[in-house]
Enzyme design. Structure first.
Site, PDB file in Angstrom:
ATOM      1  N   HIS A  60       0.848  -1.198   0.000  1.00  0.00           N
ATOM      2  CA  HIS A  60       0.000   0.000   0.000  1.00  0.00           C
ATOM      3  C   HIS A  60       0.881   1.246   0.000  1.00  0.00           C
ATOM      4  O   HIS A  60       1.972   1.256   0.581  1.00  0.00           O
ATOM      5  CB  HIS A  60      -0.888   0.033   1.236  1.00  0.00           C
ATOM      6  CG  HIS A  60      -1.884  -1.074   1.308  1.00  0.00           C
ATOM      7  ND1 HIS A  60      -2.858  -1.103   2.269  1.00  0.00           N
ATOM      8  CD2 HIS A  60      -2.065  -2.189   0.544  1.00  0.00           C
ATOM      9  CE1 HIS A  60      -3.601  -2.173   2.101  1.00  0.00           C
ATOM     10  NE2 HIS A  60      -3.131  -2.860   1.062  1.00  0.00           N
ATOM     11  N   GLU A  62       0.704   4.018   1.633  1.00  0.00           N
ATOM     12  CA  GLU A  62       1.026   4.556   2.965  1.00  0.00           C
ATOM     13  C   GLU A  62       2.081   3.720   3.672  1.00  0.00           C
ATOM     14  O   GLU A  62       2.979   4.263   4.320  1.00  0.00           O
ATOM     15  CB  GLU A  62      -0.246   4.631   3.833  1.00  0.00           C
ATOM     16  CG  GLU A  62      -1.342   5.477   3.240  1.00  0.00           C
ATOM     17  CD  GLU A  62      -2.287   4.717   2.323  1.00  0.00           C
ATOM     18  OE1 GLU A  62      -3.355   5.275   2.015  1.00  0.00           O
ATOM     19  OE2 GLU A  62      -1.991   3.577   1.921  1.00  0.00           O
ATOM     20  N   CYS A  90      -5.387   1.969   6.133  1.00  0.00           N
ATOM     21  CA  CYS A  90      -5.956   0.752   6.710  1.00  0.00           C
ATOM     22  C   CYS A  90      -5.212   0.442   8.023  1.00  0.00           C
ATOM     23  O   CYS A  90      -4.259   1.134   8.398  1.00  0.00           O
ATOM     24  CB  CYS A  90      -5.825  -0.402   5.721  1.00  0.00           C
ATOM     25  SG  CYS A  90      -4.130  -0.994   5.490  1.00  0.00           S
ATOM     26  N   CYS A  93      -1.463  -0.053   7.411  1.00  0.00           N
ATOM     27  CA  CYS A  93      -0.775   1.205   7.110  1.00  0.00           C
ATOM     28  C   CYS A  93      -0.732   2.118   8.330  1.00  0.00           C
ATOM     29  O   CYS A  93       0.260   2.796   8.559  1.00  0.00           O
ATOM     30  CB  CYS A  93      -1.439   1.907   5.929  1.00  0.00           C
ATOM     31  SG  CYS A  93      -1.224   0.997   4.389  1.00  0.00           S
TER      32      CYS A  93
END
Length: 166
Positions: A60, A62, A90, A93
């Site tokens: 991801h 992030e 999420c 992250c």
């Protein structure tokens, strides 16, 4: 706790949304984020790296940015930095942001809204767990602003997930 200048939040979040659009145009999942330093300068940008990392569902934007930042700066510096991200981080992250020491997160689309858009897509099994809850379980504060410019941020996701079903 560092003081954060919020006067450029809109500008910076729009840049993160643009990074998400670039990721989408490049064939990747439409997520993007930037790291802004205490002086307001953009220090890093990161799009989702799912495709670049060979289908790694954990790549991801992030998480990748938080890891890159943690390798470059110490937590005392990162505590004065803000991550601007097109979608709410999420749980994974959020943990990376917390462990890196980033002091503030500004996000566009909420995790709940994203879950409604993606459904049960196997490339994005979205958790409905707000980042604030993850940060609240920690031992230091992470300031959160969002959802912010949510409709604008959600447009990047529009039709992406259903188009990937083909």
């Amino acid at each position: 706790m560092p003081k954060f200048d919020e006067t450029r939040d809109e500008e910076h979040l729009r840049r993160a949304i643009a990074v998400a659009e670039e990721a989408r145009k490049g064939g990747d999942h439409p997520f993007g984020c930037i790291l802004v330093g205490p002086d307001g300068d953009v220090l890093m940008e990161q799009g989702n790296a799912y495709s670049a990392e060979g289908g790694d569902l954990t790549a991801h934007a992030e998480k990748v940015l938080a890891s890159r930042a943690a390798k470059k700066w110490k937590p005392d510096f990162l505590a004065g930095c803000t991550m601007f991200t097109s979608a709410e981080p999420c749980a994974m992250c959020s943990g990376a942001v917390y462990w890196a020491g980033i002091g503030r997160v500004v996000y566009g689309q909420s995790e709940r809204s994203l879950k409604e858009m993606t459904g049960d897509h196997p490339e994005n099994p979205t958790l409905d767990l707000p980042c604030r809850m993850v940060f609240a379980a920690g031992q230091r504060d992470v300031i959160v602003k969002g959802p912010f410019l949510a409709e604008e941020a959600a447009k990047v996701q529009a039709d992406f997930w259903k188009d990937r079903e083909d």
